[in-house]
Design a protein around this motif. Structure first.
Motif, PDB file in Angstrom:
ATOM      1  N   VAL A   6       0.902  -1.307  -0.101  1.00  0.00           N
ATOM      2  CA  VAL A   6      -0.016  -0.036   0.074  1.00  0.00           C
ATOM      3  C   VAL A   6       0.790   1.516  -0.100  1.00  0.00           C
ATOM      4  CG1 VAL A   6      -1.620   1.176   1.190  1.00  0.00           C
ATOM      5  CG2 VAL A   6      -1.695  -1.181   1.321  1.00  0.00           C
ATOM      6  N   TYR A   7       0.811   2.046  -1.125  1.00  0.00           N
ATOM      7  CA  TYR A   7       1.624   3.263  -1.195  1.00  0.00           C
ATOM      8  C   TYR A   7       0.816   4.412  -0.586  1.00  0.00           C
ATOM      9  CZ  TYR A   7       5.139   0.894  -3.657  1.00  0.00           C
ATOM     10  OH  TYR A   7       6.223   0.061  -4.135  1.00  0.00           O
ATOM     11  N   CYS A   8       1.524   5.249   0.116  1.00  0.00           N
ATOM     12  CA  CYS A   8       0.971   6.652   0.840  1.00  0.00           C
ATOM     13  C   CYS A   8       2.031   7.773   0.587  1.00  0.00           C
ATOM     14  CB  CYS A   8       0.806   6.344   2.162  1.00  0.00           C
ATOM     15  SG  CYS A   8      -0.359   5.058   2.954  1.00  0.00           S
ATOM     16  N   HIS A  59      -2.813   2.213  -4.107  1.00  0.00           N
ATOM     17  CA  HIS A  59      -2.131   3.582  -3.909  1.00  0.00           C
ATOM     18  C   HIS A  59      -3.324   4.367  -3.167  1.00  0.00           C
ATOM     19  CE1 HIS A  59       0.676   2.605  -7.199  1.00  0.00           C
ATOM     20  NE2 HIS A  59       1.435   3.638  -6.488  1.00  0.00           N
ATOM     21  N   LEU A  60      -3.100   5.112  -1.974  1.00  0.00           N
ATOM     22  CA  LEU A  60      -4.104   5.791  -1.241  1.00  0.00           C
ATOM     23  C   LEU A  60      -3.954   7.232  -1.502  1.00  0.00           C
ATOM     24  CD1 LEU A  60      -4.519   4.060   2.219  1.00  0.00           C
ATOM     25  CD2 LEU A  60      -6.241   4.012   0.026  1.00  0.00           C
ATOM     26  N   TRP A  94      -4.665  -1.251  -7.592  1.00  0.00           N
ATOM     27  CA  TRP A  94      -5.875  -0.249  -7.088  1.00  0.00           C
ATOM     28  C   TRP A  94      -5.292   1.132  -6.821  1.00  0.00           C
ATOM     29  CZ3 TRP A  94      -7.532   1.840  -2.428  1.00  0.00           C
ATOM     30  CH2 TRP A  94      -8.739   2.064  -2.050  1.00  0.00           C
ATOM     31  N   LEU A  95      -6.219   2.167  -7.003  1.00  0.00           N
ATOM     32  CA  LEU A  95      -5.959   3.401  -6.591  1.00  0.00           C
ATOM     33  C   LEU A  95      -7.106   4.147  -6.361  1.00  0.00           C
ATOM     34  CD1 LEU A  95      -4.381   6.165  -6.662  1.00  0.00           C
ATOM     35  CD2 LEU A  95      -4.557   6.293  -9.139  1.00  0.00           C
ATOM     36  N   ALA A  96      -7.059   4.670  -5.174  1.00  0.00           N
ATOM     37  CA  ALA A  96      -8.044   5.733  -4.776  1.00  0.00           C
ATOM     38  C   ALA A  96      -7.678   7.330  -4.825  1.00  0.00           C
ATOM     39  CB  ALA A  96      -8.420   5.726  -3.280  1.00  0.00           C
TER      40      ALA A  96
END
Length: 604
Positions: free
Chosen positions: A232-234, A301-302, A328-330
C-alpha cells in the motif's frame, strides 16, 4: 556452455521469453544493449546468462543495497557463484569477496553505484577479468525519471576505462524521452535497443473515487485479497504509520516503511515482508524498487502518484509470477489540489515546474479516461494495444457527459470571488456557495449575497467535488498559495466566454460497479497455472515444506521455488527425479539439492 544449455541446466527453463534470447546472444557476442522490459519480464536473465557464458565476472551495478544479500542467496541456490560489495559488509567480508573476484572464483559481482566512485574499487576491477557490466534500474540516471540517483551519472565513464567490455543497461519503465536520456547519459549511443511490450496482462488496473479510503482499502483486502501479500503506497510518513495501525487493528498483518524509520527497522520490515506470507507493507515510494517477491497479489495507492512512470513502476511490483493481481488506486479532489500545490512550491525554474505539470497531467488523464486503462498506459510508453476487458473501465464503462454548464458555474463563482471581493477560497467554500449553504464562513464574508449563491442545487456535494476535480485535471482551474485557493487559468476564459465544451467522466452506479468488480475479482483469482482441485492439498503441503526449508536457510521462500513451480509439481505429481527435472524452474542444482525431499513429500 551455450546460452540454451545454461537456461535449462542452471535456471530450469526450456525456452527464452520474448526478446531474451536475442539480447543474451547480442551481449555474449560483445555488443552493448539498452533493455526496456516490464517488471517480471525476465530482465535479470539478460545479464546473468551472458555472465555465465563469457569469460570473466559479470559486474552488476545496482542501487538496491538492502536486497543484494537476497539476490546473491537466490543465485547461490541455483549453483551460481555470486558475491557483492557494499557498505553493509565488515572489512573481512569485503576482503573475502575481493579475493574471490581476483581469483576468478565468481560468476557475478554486485556493486552499488557509489562503489565505482571509490578508486580502490576501480583498481580492484582493473586487476580482474570482467565479462560484462550490467547497469540495473538504469532509469535512475534520468533526472526526469522517478528514482534519480546522482551516483549513476558517473557510470558513463565505464566505457572509457573498459572499452572492450560490453555493457547492458536495464530498466522496467521509460518513456521515449527517458529512454533517450538513459542512452545519452550512460554513453550508450552505439548500443542496440530492445524494447519489450509494457503490457502486464495479469494485472487488473482499477481507479476508484476516493470515499473514506481506509474503509475502501480494508474492503479491497478482506473481500478480494485476504491472506495475500500486498503493498500500500502513501504520500507521507505519517500516513504509512496510521494506515498500518488501522490494518493491524482490523486483523490484517501490516508494517510501515518510510525514510523516517532508522535503517535497522527498515531492513527488518523489508526482510519480514520478503520472508513471511500474507504480509502487507504500507510504504512511501522509498520502498519496492528491485523487490523480487513474486507473489505480491495487490498494489494499492491511497495517494495520487506524481507520474505515470512512477505509477507503472510501483504497480509492476504486483504479480511478478504471472498470476492474476490487482493494481488499485483511490483518487479524489484533494489529491489534485495537493499535487498542484507541491509543484507550485517546488524548487527549480519555470521549465522544471512545467515538466512536473506535464507528468501530473498524464497521470490525471489516466485517472479520468473513459477508455481502457491498459490502452492508455501503453500509449504513454509509445506502444499500442487493444481494450483489455480486464480493467475497471472495460468491466464497467463509465459515461461521458456534457459538464459545460456546471463548469461555467464553478468558474463564475471563482471569478466573482476574485473580481468582486478580492478574495480567493478553496473548493469547499466554492461548493458551499453553489449549493446555497449559509455556513458561518459564507455569512461572515457575505457570500450569500453573490449572484451565484445557490445556483448549483442540481448536483450534490460529491458531484460538485467531481466537477472541480476534473476542472483541475483538465487545466481549467489551478491552485495557488499556502491554502491551495482556486484560481482561473487562461483556458478558463474559453469555457466562460468562447463556448468551449467541457466533457466529464461520470462514474457508473456503485452497486452495478461493485457487482461486476466482484465478479472480475473472482475470475482474477483463477491461477495462471491450471491446477486441478485434487492437486490443491498437495500444493499447500509443498508450500509448508518450502516455508520450513526457507526458514531453516534464512532466505525468502521464493528463493527455494516460486508458487508457479510448486503448482506445476503438484499437478504433475512426479515420482522420479527425471520427471521432476522437466518442471519449469527446477534446474540441475535445485534438483540435486531439493529433488529427493520433494519426492518424499509427494509420497507421504
Amino acid at each position: 556452455m551455450a546460452s540454451h544449455e545454461v537456461l535449462r541446466r542452471v535456471f530450469g527453463y526450456d525456452s527464452f521469453r520474448g526478446d531474451q534470447q536475442e539480447i543474451v546472444e547480442h551481449v555474449i557476442a560483445g555488443g552493448d544493449a539498452l533493455v526496456l522490459m516490464p517488471t517480471g519480464g525476465g530482465k535479470s536473465l539478460c545479464y546473468q546468462i551472458p555472465s555465465l557464458v563469457r569469460d570473466g565476472v559479470g559486474v552488476v551495478v545496482s542501487p538496491l543495497i538492502a536486497l543484494m544479500q537476497d539476490q546473491v542467496d537466490a543465485l547461490r541456490d541455483l549453483g551460481v557463484k555470486a558475491g557483492f560489495l557494499n557498505s553493509t559488509q565488515y572489512p573481512d567480508e569485503r576482503s573475502m569477496v575481493e579475493a574471490e573476484f581476483l581469483a576468478g572464483e565468481l560468476d557475478l559481482l554486485y556493486l552499488a553505484p557509489e562503489r565505482l566512485r571509490v578508486e580502490q574499487t576501480v583498481r580492484l576491477l582493473e586487476r580482474g577479468r570482467i565479462a560484462l557490466f550490467a547497469i540495473d534500474e538504469a532509469h535512475c540516471v534520468s533526472q526526469w525519471g522517478h528514482d534519480f540517483r546522482p551516483d549513476y551519472l558517473a557510470l558513463s565513464h565505464l566505457h572509457e576505462r573498459w572499452p572492450d567490455v560490453p555493457r547492458v543497461a536495464l530498466t522496467a519503465t521509460a518513456t521515449k524521452a527517458t529512454h533517450a536520456e538513459i542512452a545519452e547519459r550512460l554513453n550508450l549511443g552505439g548500443a542496440k535497443h530492445f524494447v519489450a511490450s509494457f503490457d502486464r496482462p495479469n494485472i487488473q488496473y482499477r481507479i476508484v473515487p476516493k470515499n473514506e479510503p481506509k474503509k475502501q482499502l480494508l474492503e479491497l483486502i478482506t473481500t478480494e485479497h485476504k491472506g495475500d501479500a500486498g503493498i500500500v503506497y502513501c504520500l507521507s510518513r505519517n500516513s504509512t504509520e496510521k494506515i498500518a495501525e488501522f490494518l493491524n487493528a482490523n486483523g490484517i498483518k501490516a508494517l510501515p516503511y518510510h525514510a523516517g524509520l532508522d535503517s535497522r527497522k527498515r531492513a527488518e520490515h523489508q526482510s519480514r515482508f520478503l520472508r513471511e506470507d500474507g504480509l502487507v507493507m504500507v510504504a512511501t515510494i522509498a520502498f519496492g524498487m528491485g523487490i523480487d517477491k513474486p507473489d505480491v497479489r495487490f498494489v494499492a495507492h491511497l495517494d495520487l502518484p506524481k507520474s505515470v512512470e512512477g505509477y507503472y513502476q510501483e504497480t509492476g511490483r504486483a504479480g511478478r509470477d504471472g498470476l492474476p493481481s490487482t493494481a488499485w488506486l483511490a483518487y479524489g479532489l484533494q489529491d489534485v489540489v495537493q499535487q498542484r500545490k507541491m509543484i507550485e512550491d517546488s524548487d527549480g525554474d519555470q521549465a522544471h515546474r512545467r515538466k512536473l505539470n506535464q507528468h501530473l497531467d498524464a497521470m490525471l488523464a489516466l485517472c479520468e479516461t473513459v477508455e481502457c486503462r491498459r490502452v492508455q498506459l501503453l500509449d504513454y510508453f509509445g506502444q499500442s494495444g487493444e481494450p483489455c476487458g480486464n480493467c475497471d473501465t472495460c468491466i464497467t464503462p463509465p459515461e461521458t457527459w456534457d459538464g459545460t454548464i456546471p463548469a461555467q458555474k464553478v468558474l463564475s463563482t471563482v471569478y466573482r470571488l476574485r473580481s468582486e471581493r478580492r478574495q480567493k477560497f478553496g473548493a469547499g467554500q466554492t461548493i458551499d456557495i453553489l449549493l446555497g449553504r449559509k455556513t458561518a464562513k459564507v455569512i461572515q464574508f457575505d457570500h450569500d449575497a453573490l449572484s451565484v449563491f445557490g445556483i448549483g442545487t442540481e448536483l450534490n456535494e460529491s458531484g460538485w467535488r467531481g466537477v472541480v476535480r476534473q476542472l483541475l485535471a483538465q487545466g481549467f482551474l489551478s491552485v495557488e498559495g499556502e491554502y491551495s485557493t482556486l484560481v482561473l487559468t487562461p483556458a478558463s476564459e474559453e469555457v466562460l466566454y468562447k463556448g468551449r465544451k467541457v466533457l466529464m467522466r461520470r462514474e457508473p452506479e456503485r452497486k452495478a460497479k461493485a457487482a461486476k468488480a466482484e465478479k472480475a475479482a473472482k475470475s482474477a483469482k483463477a491461477p495462471a497455472v491450471e491446477m486441478p482441485a485434487e492437486a490443491a492439498p498437495v500444493f499447500e503441503k509443498l508450500r509448508a515444506w518450502r516455508a520450513a526449508t526457507a526458514k531453516e536457510q534464512g532466505v525468502p521462500a521464493y528463493v527455494i521455488f516460486h508458487d508457479a513451480t510448486l503448482r506445476q509439481i503438484a499437478t504433475l505429481a512426479p515420482t522420479t527425479l527425471e520427471e521432476l527435472g522437466t518442471v519449469n524452474g527446477v534446474g540441475e542444482n535445485k534438483l540435486a539439492k531439493y529433488g529427493q525431499q520433494i519426492l518424499d513429500e509427494l509420497a507421504t
